[in-house]
Scaffold this motif. Structure first.
Motif, mmCIF file in Angstrom:
data_model
loop_
_atom_site.group_PDB
_atom_site.id
_atom_site.type_symbol
_atom_site.label_atom_id
_atom_site.label_comp_id
_atom_site.label_asym_id
_atom_site.label_seq_id
_atom_site.Cartn_x
_atom_site.Cartn_y
_atom_site.Cartn_z
ATOM 1 N N TRP A 41 52.127 40.084 -9.448
ATOM 2 C CA TRP A 41 51.738 40.023 -8.179
ATOM 3 C C TRP A 41 52.268 42.137 -7.291
ATOM 4 O O TRP A 41 52.773 42.271 -8.126
ATOM 5 N N LYS A 42 51.534 41.485 -6.574
ATOM 6 C CA LYS A 42 51.462 43.623 -5.893
ATOM 7 C C LYS A 42 52.092 43.424 -4.665
ATOM 8 O O LYS A 42 52.231 44.516 -4.381
ATOM 9 N N ASP A 43 52.223 42.380 -3.570
ATOM 10 C CA ASP A 43 52.747 42.403 -2.563
ATOM 11 C C ASP A 43 53.353 40.447 -2.625
ATOM 12 O O ASP A 43 53.902 40.402 -3.652
ATOM 13 N N GLU A 44 54.094 40.222 -1.102
ATOM 14 C CA GLU A 44 54.481 39.526 -1.194
ATOM 15 C C GLU A 44 54.072 37.932 -0.491
ATOM 16 O O GLU A 44 54.620 36.974 -0.094
ATOM 17 N N ARG A 45 52.699 38.753 -0.063
ATOM 18 C CA ARG A 45 51.400 37.601 -0.136
ATOM 19 C C ARG A 45 51.850 36.076 -1.135
ATOM 20 O O ARG A 45 51.529 34.840 -0.595
ATOM 21 N N PRO A 46 52.023 35.880 -2.317
ATOM 22 C CA PRO A 46 51.650 34.721 -3.160
ATOM 23 C C PRO A 46 53.141 34.283 -3.363
ATOM 24 O O PRO A 46 53.961 32.934 -3.417
ATOM 25 N N LEU A 47 54.824 35.371 -3.299
ATOM 26 C CA LEU A 47 55.579 34.287 -2.875
ATOM 27 C C LEU A 47 55.848 33.381 -1.185
ATOM 28 O O LEU A 47 56.081 32.636 -1.118
ATOM 29 N N GLN A 48 55.128 33.988 -0.452
ATOM 30 C CA GLN A 48 55.204 33.186 0.907
ATOM 31 C C GLN A 48 53.346 32.197 1.230
ATOM 32 O O GLN A 48 54.474 31.097 1.281
ATOM 33 N N ARG A 49 52.636 32.074 -0.081
ATOM 34 C CA ARG A 49 52.459 31.212 -0.031
ATOM 35 C C ARG A 49 53.066 29.707 -0.896
ATOM 36 O O ARG A 49 52.972 28.310 -0.803
ATOM 37 N N TRP A 50 54.016 30.315 -2.270
ATOM 38 C CA TRP A 50 54.617 29.610 -3.192
ATOM 39 C C TRP A 50 55.451 28.306 -1.796
ATOM 40 O O TRP A 50 55.815 27.636 -2.263
ATOM 41 N N ARG A 51 56.164 29.354 -1.205
ATOM 42 C CA ARG A 51 57.362 28.955 -0.144
ATOM 43 C C ARG A 51 56.555 28.359 1.182
ATOM 44 O O ARG A 51 57.316 26.693 1.066
ATOM 45 N N SER A 52 55.437 28.193 1.081
ATOM 46 C CA SER A 52 54.934 27.603 2.215
ATOM 47 C C SER A 52 53.963 26.337 0.881
ATOM 48 O O SER A 52 54.287 25.361 1.743
ATOM 49 N N THR A 53 54.084 25.728 0.158
ATOM 50 C CA THR A 53 53.568 25.421 -0.605
ATOM 51 C C THR A 53 54.317 24.472 -0.523
ATOM 52 O O THR A 53 54.383 22.977 -0.892
ATOM 53 N N ALA A 54 55.747 24.885 -1.024
ATOM 54 C CA ALA A 54 56.994 23.975 -1.046
ATOM 55 C C ALA A 54 57.313 23.232 -0.274
ATOM 56 O O ALA A 54 57.835 22.169 0.160
ATOM 57 N N ARG A 55 57.339 24.088 1.081
ATOM 58 C CA ARG A 55 57.491 23.529 2.531
ATOM 59 C C ARG A 55 56.645 22.790 2.856
ATOM 60 O O ARG A 55 57.481 21.523 2.823
ATOM 61 N N GLU A 56 55.342 22.122 2.686
ATOM 62 C CA GLU A 56 54.613 21.419 2.649
ATOM 63 C C GLU A 56 55.184 19.541 2.091
ATOM 64 O O GLU A 56 54.899 18.676 2.204
ATOM 65 N N SER A 57 54.731 20.375 0.607
ATOM 66 C CA SER A 57 55.078 19.205 -0.232
ATOM 67 C C SER A 57 56.676 18.668 -0.034
ATOM 68 O O SER A 57 56.965 17.159 -0.302
ATOM 69 N N ALA A 58 57.010 19.271 0.226
ATOM 70 C CA ALA A 58 58.748 18.194 0.509
ATOM 71 C C ALA A 58 58.667 17.206 1.670
ATOM 72 O O ALA A 58 59.101 16.919 2.001
ATOM 73 N N LYS A 59 57.242 18.335 3.068
ATOM 74 C CA LYS A 59 57.905 16.870 3.569
ATOM 75 C C LYS A 59 56.977 16.456 3.221
ATOM 76 O O LYS A 59 56.540 15.142 4.419
ATOM 77 N N GLN A 60 55.942 16.127 2.862
ATOM 78 C CA GLN A 60 55.224 15.553 2.125
ATOM 79 C C GLN A 60 55.550 14.367 1.608
ATOM 80 O O GLN A 60 55.796 12.738 1.452
ATOM 81 N N ALA A 61 57.143 15.237 0.848
ATOM 82 C CA ALA A 61 57.351 13.781 -0.478
ATOM 83 C C ALA A 61 58.311 12.842 0.795
ATOM 84 O O ALA A 61 59.528 12.560 0.147
#
Length: 239
Positions: A117-137
């Motif tokens: 990871w060279k910047d914060e973008r992958p971390l933000q994608r992980w956080r967005s994924t967690a958010r959407e998965s929590a809503k789906q679940a």
């Protein structure tokens, strides 16, 4: 089919709540909810509220709260230190672990991690994924994705945990039989595609972690964490 879940920063103290921003757009434009339909509002910290749509605007939704509830935080909690993986495998790991009940995720820059990871973008994608998965679940608790950690930081986290474990194919102890703490934080390390190297394993065991195995086969990094969280959930009585 269950009711759709929408995350809000704070549940309102009154009987009404307006959804706007990304959640309002998703509710009114993507899901096309209409007046009279039911939904669930959640603050991601255990608080939930059932509500009915009272008005639909352009990217907004007005609701009337009908019931409220609060889900207690689990104890012990399950934190997975997930080795950073290439492509979308890391996001797949985050999605499936969130669906099965992980309580926190720590991205780990392991020695054998192909991706860096060279910047914060992958971390933000992980956080967005967690958010959407929590809503789906339809989870009441949104698992935080903490800042990325290096091996020394992971060792410190393991040293403070009530129960610390490392998935390793050569381990003698099965995750299904290892003693678990009755409370506190359980921390489990999942290596990247190449696994945990000898130096990392030595650092983690020195910090008090116990190497454990899932079974006779080797799982992908994108599925091992979810399988381990599922196994722990059964043993902890969550399932």
């Amino acid at each position: 089919m269950g009711l759709p879940v929408f995350l809000v920063e704070e549940l309102p103290g009154g009987d009404s709540c307006r959804l706007d921003g990304p959640e309002g757009h998703h509710a009114s434009v993507v899901q096309r909810l209409r007046v009279g339909e039911a939904l669930i509002l959640a603050d991601g910290r255990g608080g939930t509220a059932s509500a009915l749509v009272t008005a639909v605007g352009k990217g907004t939704l007005d609701t009337r709260i009908t019931t409220r509830s609060n889900v207690a935080a689990p104890d012990p909690t399950i934190t997975v230190v997930q080795g950073i993986a290439k492509g979308d495998r890391g996001e797949l790991a985050v999605a499936t672990m969130t669906e099965v009940g992980v309580d926190a995720i720590v991205p780990w820059a392991a020695a054998r991690s192909v991706a860096r990871w060279k910047d914060e973008r992958p971390l933000q994608r992980w956080r967005s994924t967690a958010r959407e998965s929590a809503k789906q679940a339809r989870r009441a608790w949104l698992p935080p994705v903490r800042p990325g950690a290096k091996t020394a930081e992971v060792a410190l986290l393991l040293g403070k945990a009530s129960g610390a474990y490392v998935l390793h194919e050569a381990a003698d102890v099965a995750l299904s039989t290892v003693p678990l703490p009755p409370a506190g934080e359980i921390v489990l390390v999942v290596g990247p595609e190449g696994g945990v190297d000898d130096a990392e394993l030595a650092a983690f065991t020195a910090a008090g972690a116990v190497p454990v195995r899932m079974g006779p086969t080797v799982m992908r990094t994108s599925t091992a964490g979810a399988a381990a969280v599922a196994a722990l959930s059964v043993r902890l009585g969550r399932w």
